[in-house]
Design a protein around this motif. Sequence first.
Motif, mmCIF file in Angstrom:
data_model
loop_
_atom_site.group_PDB
_atom_site.id
_atom_site.type_symbol
_atom_site.label_atom_id
_atom_site.label_comp_id
_atom_site.label_asym_id
_atom_site.label_seq_id
_atom_site.Cartn_x
_atom_site.Cartn_y
_atom_site.Cartn_z
ATOM 1 N N ALA A 10 -9.298 -10.712 -7.598
ATOM 2 C CA ALA A 10 -9.868 -9.380 -7.781
ATOM 3 C C ALA A 10 -11.139 -9.285 -6.959
ATOM 4 N N LEU A 11 -11.357 -8.120 -6.366
ATOM 5 C CA LEU A 11 -12.588 -7.844 -5.627
ATOM 6 C C LEU A 11 -13.197 -6.574 -6.209
ATOM 7 N N SER A 12 -14.419 -6.670 -6.661
ATOM 8 C CA SER A 12 -15.116 -5.478 -7.138
ATOM 9 C C SER A 12 -15.577 -4.656 -5.943
ATOM 10 N N GLY A 13 -16.122 -3.481 -6.201
ATOM 11 C CA GLY A 13 -16.667 -2.668 -5.131
ATOM 12 C C GLY A 13 -17.964 -3.244 -4.601
ATOM 13 N N THR B 8 -0.474 -8.139 -1.243
ATOM 14 C CA THR B 8 -0.096 -7.038 -2.109
ATOM 15 C C THR B 8 -1.377 -6.511 -2.742
ATOM 16 N N VAL B 9 -1.663 -5.234 -2.550
ATOM 17 C CA VAL B 9 -2.940 -4.671 -2.992
ATOM 18 C C VAL B 9 -2.702 -3.660 -4.111
ATOM 19 N N VAL B 10 -3.417 -3.835 -5.203
ATOM 20 C CA VAL B 10 -3.378 -2.906 -6.327
ATOM 21 C C VAL B 10 -4.748 -2.249 -6.436
ATOM 22 N N LEU B 11 -4.789 -0.937 -6.269
ATOM 23 C CA LEU B 11 -6.044 -0.196 -6.352
ATOM 24 C C LEU B 11 -6.097 0.533 -7.689
ATOM 25 N N ARG C 210 -12.687 1.244 -0.213
ATOM 26 C CA ARG C 210 -13.048 0.622 1.065
ATOM 27 C C ARG C 210 -12.365 -0.738 1.231
ATOM 28 N N VAL C 211 -12.379 -1.535 0.165
ATOM 29 C CA VAL C 211 -11.740 -2.851 0.214
ATOM 30 C C VAL C 211 -10.236 -2.710 0.408
ATOM 31 N N ALA C 212 -9.619 -1.810 -0.346
ATOM 32 C CA ALA C 212 -8.174 -1.594 -0.203
ATOM 33 C C ALA C 212 -7.826 -1.182 1.218
ATOM 34 N N ASP C 213 -8.649 -0.324 1.818
ATOM 35 C CA ASP C 213 -8.391 0.142 3.187
ATOM 36 C C ASP C 213 -8.416 -1.002 4.195
ATOM 37 N N VAL C 214 -9.267 -2.004 3.954
ATOM 38 C CA VAL C 214 -9.324 -3.155 4.864
ATOM 39 C C VAL C 214 -7.959 -3.825 4.946
ATOM 40 N N PHE C 215 -7.339 -4.061 3.786
ATOM 41 C CA PHE C 215 -6.035 -4.734 3.769
ATOM 42 C C PHE C 215 -4.938 -3.828 4.310
ATOM 43 N N HIS C 216 -4.961 -2.559 3.936
ATOM 44 C CA HIS C 216 -3.926 -1.644 4.406
ATOM 45 C C HIS C 216 -3.984 -1.478 5.926
ATOM 46 N N THR C 217 -5.190 -1.372 6.469
ATOM 47 C CA THR C 217 -5.352 -1.210 7.915
ATOM 48 C C THR C 217 -4.915 -2.463 8.665
ATOM 49 N N ALA C 218 -5.250 -3.614 8.113
ATOM 50 C CA ALA C 218 -4.923 -4.880 8.774
ATOM 51 C C ALA C 218 -3.427 -5.106 8.869
ATOM 52 N N HIS C 219 -2.673 -4.531 7.929
ATOM 53 C CA HIS C 219 -1.241 -4.796 7.892
ATOM 54 C C HIS C 219 -0.419 -3.643 8.446
ATOM 55 N N ARG C 220 -1.069 -2.742 9.192
ATOM 56 C CA ARG C 220 -0.333 -1.671 9.861
ATOM 57 C C ARG C 220 -0.152 -2.010 11.333
ATOM 58 N N GLY C 221 1.001 -1.677 11.843
ATOM 59 C CA GLY C 221 1.319 -1.971 13.229
ATOM 60 C C GLY C 221 0.894 -0.850 14.147
ATOM 61 N N PRO C 222 1.350 -0.864 15.416
ATOM 62 C CA PRO C 222 1.009 0.184 16.378
ATOM 63 C C PRO C 222 1.443 1.555 15.864
ATOM 64 N N GLY C 223 0.584 2.533 16.084
ATOM 65 C CA GLY C 223 0.892 3.882 15.646
ATOM 66 C C GLY C 223 0.751 4.098 14.160
ATOM 67 N N GLY C 224 0.223 3.085 13.447
ATOM 68 C CA GLY C 224 0.015 3.235 12.012
ATOM 69 C C GLY C 224 1.211 2.831 11.177
ATOM 70 N N VAL D 194 -5.310 -14.592 4.759
ATOM 71 C CA VAL D 194 -4.870 -15.532 3.722
ATOM 72 C C VAL D 194 -3.505 -15.065 3.216
ATOM 73 N N PRO D 195 -2.468 -15.899 3.303
ATOM 74 C CA PRO D 195 -1.116 -15.410 3.005
ATOM 75 C C PRO D 195 -0.829 -15.229 1.520
ATOM 76 N N ASP D 196 -0.007 -14.224 1.244
ATOM 77 C CA ASP D 196 0.609 -14.013 -0.069
ATOM 78 C C ASP D 196 -0.390 -13.781 -1.198
ATOM 79 N N LEU D 197 -1.511 -13.171 -0.887
ATOM 80 C CA LEU D 197 -2.467 -12.822 -1.937
ATOM 81 C C LEU D 197 -1.991 -11.591 -2.694
ATOM 82 N N THR D 198 -2.291 -11.564 -3.982
ATOM 83 C CA THR D 198 -2.231 -10.332 -4.756
ATOM 84 C C THR D 198 -3.672 -9.929 -5.019
ATOM 85 N N VAL D 199 -4.049 -8.766 -4.539
ATOM 86 C CA VAL D 199 -5.448 -8.324 -4.592
ATOM 87 C C VAL D 199 -5.554 -7.088 -5.484
ATOM 88 N N VAL D 200 -6.366 -7.197 -6.513
ATOM 89 C CA VAL D 200 -6.680 -6.043 -7.353
ATOM 90 C C VAL D 200 -8.123 -5.657 -7.062
#
Length: 288
Positions: free
Chosen positions: A104-107, A156-159, A132-146, A121-127
């Motif tokens: 878990a990561l707080s704000g 896996t990110v749970v917001l 802002r924190v969630a966006d870091v993971f979502h952005t990092a795992h998007r390919g070209p063109g979004g 870090v592979p296979d993390l489940t992040v709550v």
Amino acid sequence: MGDNHNLLAEQRRALILEEVRRHGGARVNELTRKLMVSDMTVRRDLDTLARQGALEKVHGGAVPLADASTHEPGFEAKSSLETSAKTEIARAAAVMAQPGSAIALSGGTTTYALAQQLVEVPDLTVVTNSVRVADVFHTAHRGPGGARSPRPGAATVVLTGGMRTPSDSLVGPVADAAIRSLHFDVLFLGVHGISVEAGLSTPNLAEAETNRRFVGAARRVVVVADHTKWGTVGLSSFATLRDVDTLVTDGGLPDGARAEIQDHLPELVVAGEDEGAQEREEQRRTGD
């Protein structure tokens, strides 16, 4: 460093006040660099402005006039403070997240810096309760063109839901309910203040309750906080030092504070200095 005599004292103080108000705070070392004057000159200017009721002095700098226990600068304002320290802290804390674990990561801006270190870090489940924190993971795992990347091992990110604070954390009953039934291997927790007497504290009452839920759901609590947070007390305490397993901070922490922390916490990691502890943590994480 010689003072910049091209600015009159009144002009210099006006610029300081503008800087503090625009960014929600300013540090002495930043002001000396921008104004090209000595540390002593800036401190005298801050003293004068504080006596005039124009701002409030805090450790190492100044914030807009407010009750120090309830003042909460916005995310952008806090991001501009102690940036190099936050990066060092993030690197030191990142080795404490084992592949495949639930964390878990707080704000906060320090946990935001940490998220940037954790994306590989592979296979993390992040709550998290931080958009802002969630966006870091979502952005990092998007390919070209979004497009969403199919890369194996992406987190896996749970917001959580909730009401947004000035520091872009989601708090309140919705966030609390989302956390209540969860269990984390490690909680990485940013704080407004930490002290022996008050423990961990925040200026926001709702955030205090949400953080209390986070602490109660974690097997290990790792506080990530730069040295300026030590001795700071916010309006509401949400945990004692007994609830903290590890404090990761930076080398700006005075020797007296280090001794005091070591008397009350099981583990103190000073980023950039305690390389042995980081190597042990890395070995524990990889199973070597």
